[in-house]
Design an enzyme around this catalytic site. Structure first.
Site, PDB file in Angstrom:
ATOM      1  N   PRO A 251      32.557 -34.778  23.746  1.00 16.25           N
ATOM      2  CA  PRO A 251      31.139 -34.547  23.458  1.00 16.25           C
ATOM      3  C   PRO A 251      30.225 -35.744  23.729  1.00 16.25           C
ATOM      4  O   PRO A 251      29.018 -35.644  23.500  1.00 16.25           O
ATOM      5  CB  PRO A 251      31.152 -34.226  21.955  1.00 16.25           C
ATOM      6  CG  PRO A 251      32.326 -34.985  21.419  1.00 16.25           C
ATOM      7  CD  PRO A 251      33.355 -34.974  22.520  1.00 16.25           C
ATOM      8  N   GLY A 252      30.778 -36.871  24.191  1.00 21.81           N
ATOM      9  CA  GLY A 252      29.860 -37.923  24.635  1.00 21.81           C
ATOM     10  C   GLY A 252      29.973 -39.247  23.900  1.00 21.81           C
ATOM     11  O   GLY A 252      29.084 -40.084  24.003  1.00 21.81           O
ATOM     12  N   GLY A 253      31.059 -39.453  23.178  1.00 18.42           N
ATOM     13  CA  GLY A 253      31.222 -40.727  22.458  1.00 18.42           C
ATOM     14  C   GLY A 253      31.214 -41.923  23.412  1.00 18.42           C
ATOM     15  O   GLY A 253      30.470 -42.888  23.205  1.00 18.42           O
TER      16      GLY A 253
ATOM     17  N   ASP B 224      32.164 -33.132  32.644  1.00 14.27           N
ATOM     18  CA  ASP B 224      32.964 -32.333  31.697  1.00 14.27           C
ATOM     19  C   ASP B 224      32.413 -30.918  31.676  1.00 14.27           C
ATOM     20  O   ASP B 224      31.188 -30.738  31.557  1.00 14.27           O
ATOM     21  CB  ASP B 224      32.876 -32.955  30.279  1.00 14.27           C
ATOM     22  CG  ASP B 224      34.052 -32.531  29.409  1.00 14.27           C
ATOM     23  OD1 ASP B 224      34.306 -31.314  29.293  1.00 14.27           O
ATOM     24  OD2 ASP B 224      34.715 -33.423  28.849  1.00 14.27           O
TER      25      ASP B 224
ATOM     26  N   LYS C 290      47.830 -40.471  28.335  1.00 10.43           N
ATOM     27  CA  LYS C 290      48.522 -39.714  27.280  1.00 10.43           C
ATOM     28  C   LYS C 290      50.023 -39.932  27.380  1.00 10.43           C
ATOM     29  O   LYS C 290      50.596 -39.840  28.471  1.00 10.43           O
ATOM     30  CB  LYS C 290      48.246 -38.211  27.432  1.00 10.43           C
ATOM     31  CG  LYS C 290      46.811 -37.843  27.241  1.00 10.43           C
ATOM     32  CD  LYS C 290      46.462 -37.706  25.778  1.00 10.43           C
ATOM     33  CE  LYS C 290      44.964 -37.785  25.608  1.00 10.43           C
ATOM     34  NZ  LYS C 290      44.498 -38.039  24.266  1.00 10.43           N
TER      35      LYS C 290
HETATM   36  C1  LIG Z   1      39.295 -36.327  24.260  1.00  7.75           C
HETATM   37  S1  LIG Z   1      37.969 -35.460  24.946  1.00  7.75           S
HETATM   38  C2  LIG Z   1      36.955 -36.776  25.494  1.00  7.75           C
HETATM   39  C3  LIG Z   1      36.172 -37.411  24.398  1.00  7.75           C
HETATM   40  C4  LIG Z   1      35.102 -38.342  24.933  1.00  7.75           C
HETATM   41  N1  LIG Z   1      35.671 -39.507  25.588  1.00  7.75           N
HETATM   42  C5  LIG Z   1      34.171 -38.809  23.843  1.00  7.75           C
HETATM   43  O1  LIG Z   1      34.100 -40.014  23.604  1.00  7.75           O
HETATM   44  O2  LIG Z   1      33.477 -37.979  23.248  1.00  7.75           O
HETATM   45  C6  LIG Z   1      38.635 -34.844  26.438  1.00  7.75           C
HETATM   46  C7  LIG Z   1      37.637 -34.092  27.309  1.00  7.75           C
HETATM   47  O3  LIG Z   1      38.212 -34.007  28.601  1.00  7.75           O
HETATM   48  C8  LIG Z   1      37.683 -32.834  29.203  1.00  7.75           C
HETATM   49  N2  LIG Z   1      38.501 -32.509  30.375  1.00  7.75           N
HETATM   50  C9  LIG Z   1      39.805 -32.167  30.441  1.00  7.75           C
HETATM   51  N3  LIG Z   1      40.165 -31.935  31.698  1.00  7.75           N
HETATM   52  C10 LIG Z   1      39.058 -32.138  32.472  1.00  7.75           C
HETATM   53  C11 LIG Z   1      38.780 -32.050  33.880  1.00  7.75           C
HETATM   54  N4  LIG Z   1      39.740 -31.725  34.749  1.00  7.75           N
HETATM   55  N5  LIG Z   1      37.535 -32.352  34.293  1.00  7.75           N
HETATM   56  C12 LIG Z   1      36.563 -32.701  33.440  1.00  7.75           C
HETATM   57  N6  LIG Z   1      36.761 -32.775  32.103  1.00  7.75           N
HETATM   58  C13 LIG Z   1      37.991 -32.506  31.636  1.00  7.75           C
HETATM   59  C14 LIG Z   1      37.743 -31.817  28.079  1.00  7.75           C
HETATM   60  O4  LIG Z   1      36.830 -30.748  28.308  1.00  7.75           O
HETATM   61  C15 LIG Z   1      37.354 -32.656  26.864  1.00  7.75           C
HETATM   62  O5  LIG Z   1      35.997 -32.529  26.558  1.00  7.75           O
END
Ligand SMILES: C[S@@+](CC[C@H](N)C(=O)[O-])C[C@H]1O[C@@H](n2cnc3c(N)ncnc32)[C@H](O)[C@@H]1O
Length: 341
Positions: A212-214, A230, A297
């Site tokens: 969500p944008g952290g 995203d 991961k």
């Molecule tokens: C752990 S969250 C990221 C949190 C983010 N770093 C923050 O600080 O709010 C992982 C995100 O990766 C996105 N995601 C997963 N695979 C993706 C892809 N192939 N392309 C773009 N976004 C992807 C998911 O939709 C999810 O919102």
């Protein structure tokens, strides 16, 4: 001969121990708090040599260590415990006088230690003051570390840099800043410090898996222009931000003009090999020498092997500068990479 109390993230001590075993011939390791805290004996290796080597090439899973200056039987009696701590601290009078001293007290869950961390500090602080020291929370000359385990009480004095982290047990705490969008933001804040990479030094960042944008919000706060990728929605507080562009795409489907960004960050919760392919495909979008901060991961059984494999895969497009399990990483580690010229 110095022994050490060493700490990793919960569940990762076996890997921290394995790393040390590989690096230090004859190292002896034994668990204290299962999965998290252990004792390291390094035979005749001098303290300075060990610390210099660990600082030069930091182990991935070792978060913190301190030298054991005193080891006594643990007691549940407050007076006896305070007396044990006091008697060791008095042996340090010369080092303490006129210096700033951080007192850091931790205990294992199964320890009969009769104090909380704050109470333990309060028990020791008057003795430090009496010896002419100044008890402080940050920017200390020395750290007095107390670790209470099930059977023993360990205390040691060391310089902050010798502990790998100046936080108690390497547990980095940030104040919950106003408007923090997700806990994930702490990972980027910690990476900024751990990798000594001030984010305000960048101009254009690509944030993959941004919602969500952290991470994006941390970058925006640092004055960076952000392209966030995203399919999911970003937090409403970021809507209309003049330096934020949100592309609601799968990162695998995008390409950008060469050299569009000087920073790439990626926190996609996905298979690390897929993530690596996506990030590597996008490498030309980074300027030569541009940096990347990537969450990796650990979803397979052998983390050290996974990291070795991924380091090789990333090495096609990047120099892998650092791999570290940050305090805010759970089942993952964080990579610092640089695009190859
Ligand atoms: C752990 S969250 C990221 C949190 C983010 N770093 C923050 O600080 O709010 C992982 C995100 O990766 C996105 N995601 C997963 N695979 C993706 C892809 N192939 N392309 C773009 N976004 C992807 C998911 O939709 C999810 O919102």
């Amino acid at each position: 001969m110095t022994d050490y109390i060493a700490t990793s993230n919960p569940g990762f001590a076996p890997y921290a121990m394995e790393e040390l075993r590989r690096r230090i011939p004859g190292a002896k390791l034994s668990g204290l708090a299962p999965g998290e805290t252990f004792r390291l004996s390094v035979g005749g290796l001098p303290n300075e040599e060990l610390i210099a080597s660990l600082r030069k090439e930091e182990p991935i899973f070792l978060r913190h260590l301190f030298p054991i200056g005193s080891e006594t039987d643990i007691s549940s009696d407050p007076e006896a415990t305070a007396a044990a701590m006091e008697s060791f601290v008095r042996t340090l009078a010369d080092q303490i006088a006129g210096r700033k001293i951080a007192i850091q007290v931790r205990k294992s869950q199964d320890s009969p230690f009769p104090f909380s961390s704050a109470e333990g500090r309060d028990a020791v602080a008057p003795v430090v003051r009496e010896l002419g020291g100044d008890p402080v929370a940050k920017d200390a000359h020395w750290i007095l570390s107390v670790y209470a385990a099930k059977k023993s009480l360990y205390i040691g004095l060391s310089e902050p840099k010798a502990n790998l982290s100046d936080w108690p047990g390497g547990a980095v705490r940030f104040r919950r800043e106003e408007g923090l969008i997700s806990r994930a933001a702490f990972k980027l804040l910690e990476a900024e410090r751990a990798f000594n990479l001030p984010l305000d030094g960048f101009v254009n960042a690509l944030d993959l898996g941004a919602a969500p944008g952290g991470w994006s919000s941390v970058l925006l706060e640092r004055g960076v222009k952000v392209t966030a990728v995203d399919p999911a929605e970003m937090h409403p507080s970021l809507e209309g931000h003049p330096r934020l562009r949100h592309l609601r795409n799968n990162a695998a489907e995008l390409s950008f003009a060469p050299g569009s960004f000087d920073l790439l960050v990626c926190d996609m919760s996905w298979d690390p090999h897929h993530t690596c392919r996506i990030v590597s495909e996008l490498a030309p979008a980074l300027t030569a020498g541009g940096k990347g901060i990537i969450t990796l991961k650990l979803m397979y059984k052998k983390p050290l092997q996974t990291i070795a494999d991924l380091t090789e895969e990333y090495s096609e497009a990047f120099d892998v500068l650092k791999v570290k399990q940050l305090f805010h990483n759970r089942e993952e580690v964080t990579l610092l990479v640089r695009r190859k010229p």
